[in-house]
Enzyme design. Sequence first.
Site, PDB file in Angstrom:
ATOM      1  N   SER A 152      39.817  49.172  38.168  1.00  0.00           N
ATOM      2  CA  SER A 152      40.076  50.289  37.232  1.00  0.00           C
ATOM      3  C   SER A 152      41.377  50.212  37.076  1.00  0.00           C
ATOM      4  CB  SER A 152      38.297  50.898  36.761  1.00  0.00           C
ATOM      5  OG  SER A 152      38.299  51.151  35.525  1.00  0.00           O
ATOM      6  N   ASP A 251      32.878  42.778  31.763  1.00  0.00           N
ATOM      7  CA  ASP A 251      33.344  43.603  31.484  1.00  0.00           C
ATOM      8  C   ASP A 251      34.084  43.858  29.992  1.00  0.00           C
ATOM      9  OD1 ASP A 251      35.221  45.976  31.721  1.00  0.00           O
ATOM     10  OD2 ASP A 251      35.790  45.268  33.763  1.00  0.00           O
ATOM     11  N   HIS A 281      32.069  46.131  35.084  1.00  0.00           N
ATOM     12  CA  HIS A 281      32.417  47.227  35.078  1.00  0.00           C
ATOM     13  C   HIS A 281      32.318  48.286  35.906  1.00  0.00           C
ATOM     14  CE1 HIS A 281      37.198  48.871  34.764  1.00  0.00           C
ATOM     15  NE2 HIS A 281      36.381  49.778  34.788  1.00  0.00           N
TER      16      HIS A 281
END
Length: 309
Positions: A152, A251, A281
């Site tokens: 991320s 995501d 995610h």
Amino acid sequence: MAINKAMRAALKALSYPDLDIKNHYKLHRGVIRLANPPARKPYYSTWDHKISCGDHQIPVRIFQPDSPGSHPVLLFFHGGGWVTGDINSYDKVCHYMAKATNHLVVSVDYRLAPEHRFPAAPEDCYAVARELFVKTHLLGARPDQITLIGDSAGGNLAAVVSLMARDRGEFMPKRQILIYPATHYDHTPQSPFESVRENGMGYLLTSKRVCDYMELYSKDPEDFQNPYFSPLLAPDLSGQPKTLLITAQYDPLRDEGEAYGQRLKDEGNDVLIHRMPDALHGFFSLPPRFVQVRRCYSLINRFVAEMKE
């Protein structure tokens, strides 16, 4: 574990698109820390260290795999929108990472926004990388045995450190692993990426939350156009490390991550792009019993296998 209809409904119920991260980020940090307590010794071997960077020190935590002897290194930058997360909340993830890959894992506790806005986080991550690549005696690993990895916001930071390394010429990573990285600045309904609209609500990470994180991370709207903030906007992506880029099906960051991988490939880099099916995610932080986590480590181990001796 695939995301069935019941799970999707539960996830939608747990998603809060109006969550006020900007005004309650400290509370959010506390919740994350409570939900992710560090694993307890003596179940694994770890030690803490600090690396000097200008007027401050950067804490790092080093995780030893189960096997004796020297090991290649995964230099890990954690996720959390540049605002949350730390080496404690990622403690169990890094412990399992060391065990699953038989690598020494170095987790970086870079400075968080909004107390320390862009470019504090990438400068901290670059400083730690430079220390490991230049001072090879510290961990006993050659530069070609060190791989950058992040999830991320940490995937963003890994990509940015590679760009900084090319631009500054002090060292150059051979490999990077980018797990659902943030690579672009626009997560509004006007985003050029369909996954922002397709997955921006109902899957835990919302597009509004990403916008809030980026607002807290940036000092000025001009930061959004900086390649060290939005690496997809870099005018030149040549000369980058061999890359494994893993995205998640559900995501909002999926398409921008894959676009970054495609641009790397188009500009002459060696890139493997894998979209994890039935994944959200954040799946990389789930327990290893989840099939997506096991598949992710299978991809990682195949990717780094060539530097194991």
